[in-house]
Enzyme design. Structure first.
Site, short mmCIF file in Angstrom:
data_model
loop_
_atom_site.label_atom_id
_atom_site.label_comp_id
_atom_site.label_asym_id
_atom_site.label_seq_id
_atom_site.Cartn_x
_atom_site.Cartn_y
_atom_site.Cartn_z
N ARG A 32 8.21 6.54 -2.28
CA ARG A 32 8.34 6.28 -0.84
C ARG A 32 8.96 4.91 -0.58
O ARG A 32 9.76 4.76 0.35
CB ARG A 32 6.97 6.39 -0.18
CG ARG A 32 7.02 6.48 1.34
CD ARG A 32 5.67 6.86 1.91
NE ARG A 32 5.70 6.81 3.36
CZ ARG A 32 4.70 6.36 4.10
NH1 ARG A 32 3.60 5.93 3.52
NH2 ARG A 32 4.77 6.36 5.41
N LYS B 51 -0.76 -11.66 -1.29
CA LYS B 51 -0.19 -10.94 -2.42
C LYS B 51 1.31 -10.71 -2.25
O LYS B 51 2.11 -10.98 -3.17
CB LYS B 51 -0.91 -9.60 -2.60
CG LYS B 51 -0.43 -8.80 -3.81
CD LYS B 51 -1.30 -7.57 -4.05
CE LYS B 51 -1.29 -6.64 -2.86
NZ LYS B 51 -2.07 -5.41 -3.09
N ARG C 257 4.40 -0.01 8.86
CA ARG C 257 5.26 -1.09 8.36
C ARG C 257 6.44 -1.35 9.30
O ARG C 257 7.05 -2.42 9.23
CB ARG C 257 5.78 -0.75 6.96
CG ARG C 257 4.65 -0.55 5.94
CD ARG C 257 5.15 0.12 4.67
NE ARG C 257 4.04 0.62 3.88
CZ ARG C 257 3.45 1.79 4.08
NH1 ARG C 257 3.87 2.59 5.04
NH2 ARG C 257 2.44 2.17 3.31
N GLN D 115 2.64 -13.44 -16.67
CA GLN D 115 1.93 -12.36 -15.99
C GLN D 115 2.82 -11.14 -15.84
O GLN D 115 2.36 -9.99 -15.89
CB GLN D 115 1.44 -12.85 -14.63
CG GLN D 115 0.73 -11.83 -13.78
CD GLN D 115 1.65 -11.24 -12.72
OE1 GLN D 115 2.45 -11.95 -12.13
NE2 GLN D 115 1.54 -9.96 -12.48
N ASP E 297 -3.30 -8.26 -7.79
CA ASP E 297 -3.77 -6.97 -7.31
C ASP E 297 -4.83 -6.48 -8.29
O ASP E 297 -5.27 -7.22 -9.17
CB ASP E 297 -2.61 -5.98 -7.19
CG ASP E 297 -1.87 -5.76 -8.50
OD1 ASP E 297 -2.40 -6.14 -9.57
OD2 ASP E 297 -0.76 -5.20 -8.48
N PRO F 219 1.08 -12.75 -8.27
CA PRO F 219 0.69 -11.69 -7.32
C PRO F 219 -0.56 -10.97 -7.84
O PRO F 219 -0.50 -10.25 -8.83
CB PRO F 219 1.91 -10.74 -7.33
CG PRO F 219 3.02 -11.52 -7.99
CD PRO F 219 2.34 -12.44 -8.94
N HIS G 284 -4.69 -4.47 -10.75
CA HIS G 284 -4.26 -4.39 -12.15
C HIS G 284 -4.21 -5.77 -12.79
O HIS G 284 -4.62 -5.95 -13.94
CB HIS G 284 -2.92 -3.69 -12.23
CG HIS G 284 -2.95 -2.32 -11.61
ND1 HIS G 284 -3.66 -1.29 -12.15
CD2 HIS G 284 -2.42 -1.84 -10.46
CE1 HIS G 284 -3.54 -0.22 -11.38
NE2 HIS G 284 -2.81 -0.54 -10.34
N ASN H 58 0.83 -1.21 0.00
CA ASN H 58 0.00 0.00 0.00
C ASN H 58 0.86 1.27 0.00
O ASN H 58 0.70 2.15 0.84
CB ASN H 58 -0.95 0.01 1.20
CG ASN H 58 -1.94 -1.13 1.14
OD1 ASN H 58 -2.55 -1.38 0.10
ND2 ASN H 58 -2.10 -1.85 2.24
#
Length: 395
Positions: free
Chosen positions: A192, A286, A240, A349, A305, A303, A307, A187
């Protein structure tokens, strides 16, 4: 040190299907120690000093020269491999050059005029070991061309994209590095994430500066354990921070050692790997799939998500278009990719994911850009799209 109760972040899901056979495989912190240098990207300086400074490994004189790897651009495109969300430790140090650290080796890569890849060793205890580590990191035991021929024969859209995105390779990263990077990525946005990963890297031994970037050997578990949650929070890690602290403690408690435990996951089935990783704080399905694909030889890990969900519902399972992505439907996405592409579904993928990045769409013909933009008006800017940062499903 008190014991830490580790939460499970994922319920047991139904087993991931074993893939059909497809292509063959040819095979801190600020420190007073002289071996560490503060990173220029860290705005705040933690207060703890490393207790036992580590000395950089002895090095042998290396003549700075570019050495051909005899890897064609069709097997490895640097621009389609390094800045696409697999790793955040490699930097573009010149317009045509990428530089990074593999173990204790500081290495640059570039394409020669004929498109082949060459490498230059800036710092290493052993030139021979550096080359060996580089080849392992680049996953050269897997033929991208052979794999893609199989994909192209069964998927006309993949065949079209492959003409423009050749050489998009999956790396074989160090499992600890990959794990910590993707804990940072959850997230989050690329800018960052990069700052966080740079901060973590700066805890390791300083190896040199190339193109205005400082490079460090990735810190050991012992060195990471010297950083407090408060230090990570002050460095901008937010929630985190507790996941990194908890994961480091969990790895240190493993019988035989955390590094050995992570390496042992390469010998397990994908479902076992996902379940094992999901016992670590902050690791959900994920993030576990990212780590499995990019460091643990789980080539059919997907993975999922938002998209990847859009890709799947547009081309593989259109009957689910418009549905809300749920953990159950994540399994449907994985099934669809594995059914279509087999044991290297994760590599397929990867190409399809790269084709969705706005930064890469510019090199595709207008027919691809127009079609995708009309169907996906909510694709994020390239600075916010990463493997584990997309919204819509738990990390």
């Amino acid at each position: 040190m008190h014991s830490l109760k580790l939460p499970r972040t994922m319920k047991r899901r139904r087993p991931i299907p074993q893939p059909p056979s497809t292509p063959p495989t040819p095979t801190l912190l600020k420190t007073l120690a002289s071996n560490s240098k503060p990173t220029s990207n860290s705005s705040k300086k933690p207060r703890i000093l490393l207790k036992t400074p580590q000395t950089p490994p002895p090095t042998t004189p290396i003549s700075p020269k570019w050495v051909p790897l005899n890897i064609a651009k069709s097997e490895l495109s640097l621009a389609l491999t390094f800045p696409t969300g697999q790793t955040f430790r490699w930097k573009q140090t010149t317009p045509l050059q990428y530089t990074g650290v593999i173990g204790s080796h500081l290495i640059s890569l570039k394409h020669l005029q004929n498109g082949n890849v060459a490498y230059l060793i800036h710092q290493s205890p052993s030139e021979e070991n550096a080359r060996s580590a580089l080849l392992d990191f680049l996953n050269v035991g897997i033929s991208l061309s052979e794999m893609w021929e199989v994909f192209k024969a069964s998927d006309s859209r993949f065949a079209e994209l492959a003409q423009y995105l050749g050489g998009a390779r999956v790396l074989r990263q160090d499992p600890l590095e990959c794990l910590i990077q993707f804990l940072c990525s959850s997230n989050n946005n690329i800018g960052r994430i990069t700052k966080m990963v740079d901060f973590v890297s700066s805890l390791g031994n300083y190896l040199g500066s190339i193109g205005g970037f400082d490079f460090y050997e990735f810190p050991s578990l012992d060195r990471l354990s010297m950083v407090s949650e408060e230090d990570f929070r002050e460095a901008g890690f937010g929630y985190r921070a507790k996941y990194i602290i908890g994961t480091v403690k969990a790895l240190q408690s493993k019988s035989g050692g955390g590094i050995e435990w992570l390496a042992s996951l390469r010998e397990m089935d994908l479902q076992e790997v996902v379940d094992a990783l999901s016992t670590l704080p902050g690791v959900g399905p994920k993030v576990a799939a990212c780590i499995a694909l990019f460091s643990l030889d789980q080539h059919h890990a997907i993975p999922v998500d938002t998209h990847v969900w859009q890709i799947a519902t547009r081309y593989l399972i259109p009957e689910l278009a418009g549905a809300r992505l749920t953990p159950k439907l994540c399994s449907r996405v994985v099934d669809a990719f594995v059914s279509k592409y087999g044991k290297y579904a994760g590599w397929a993928q990867t190409l399809l994911f790269i084709a969705e990045l706005p930064s890469q769409k510019t090199i595709l013909p207008p027919k691809f850009r127009a079609t995708e933009e009309n169907k996906d008006t909510n694709i994020k800017a390239s600075t916010t799209v990463t493997r584990a940062s997309s919204e819509g499903i738990a990390p």
